[in-house]
Write an enzyme that holds these catalytic residues in place. Sequence first.
Site: not given
Ligand code: DCP
Ligand code: CA
Length: 329
Positions: A54, A174, A267
């Site tokens: 793609k 966070d 995770n």
């Molecule tokens: N998290 C998860 N599953 C989800 C949402 C979040 O395991 N559905 C966990 C992993 C993420 C953390 O929580 O790293 C923080 O969520 P964020 O949505 O804030 O994601 P990030 O901090 O990784 O990215 P960003 O820079 O977009 O905030």
């Molecule tokens: Ca975040």
Amino acid sequence: MDHYETSKVKGSNEHFKVINYRKAITAIRALDYEIKSEEMALKIPRVGKKLAQKIGECISFGRIKKLDHLNWDQEKSKTETLFRSVYGVGSEMATAWYKDGLRTLDDVRALPNLTKNQISGLRFYDDLLLRIPRSEVEQIGKVVEAAAHKLHPEIQSQVTGSYRRGKPDCGDIDIVVARPNIDNGDELFMIMDHILKDLINQGFLVDHLSLPTWEDSYATRPKHFKYMGICKLPGENQIHRHIDILVVPWMHLGAVLIYFTGNDICNRSMRLLASNRGMRLSDKGLFDNVMRGKIRKKVNEGRWVAGRTEREIFDYLKIKYLEPYEREC
Ligand code: DCP
Ligand code: CA
């Protein structure tokens, strides 16, 4: 991915395609060179044969034929993506609004029955779209840490999420707060309450998306408290940012750090690995002797075996410790 996002049902093929596209997009974003051919695309981790084809098609023709066959409605997909970009709006809501004839954010703003979070999401929409540079995340982290230390110098406050994974900019902030040897809900609620009051008084927290509320039952059990809101550093021309503050039991801190450091795919992999070993991993810790029935549905909660530190959890799972910056799955 947008096409699959709008047509997915939980657990369906489309649902897993969205996850696979996300993994590939993350890998492509991390590249520091331009992809010039299908062959080059195929060499990128997480990009499989079909996706590479793609990408090749995009490079050669500027479009993907399959989308025409799928009757892909670009306007619908774009509009729903726009709606989903508002805080508090999920896939179902976005689809329903599109069906109702809504096409712009102003159409949405005129709705009479928006939730409080959607109203805040729209109010700060332009600000919340902007990524937050690491340096600003650091400053914001220090404001929260100072409020925590003012309450008690022993309280620990750490910025997690993409910041802890070392990303140059973040979607939101966070923060995880804990106090050595304090697990019970009563004291943790007090910590949260004091920190929030301080930050509100300072004018740092300007809007709340979700505030923990008091319940009598907190005294005896470990309890997690989550605050979600909008913050702004003092001074002119500062941008409103989305901030999550968690106050968690000391005994769960490692599990919480793993969860909130992510990334989400990492995770998922760790939880699957735990499950394959008869265990269960959550943001409360690692549980052993978990009985599972059909379709992996758990029959009992299992016995809590680790969670105080991240290393303890990695060790118990018998996997090599991953530094936060290595958790980009
Ligand atoms: N998290 C998860 N599953 C989800 C949402 C979040 O395991 N559905 C966990 C992993 C993420 C953390 O929580 O790293 C923080 O969520 P964020 O949505 O804030 O994601 P990030 O901090 O990784 O990215 P960003 O820079 O977009 O905030
Ligand atoms: Ca975040």
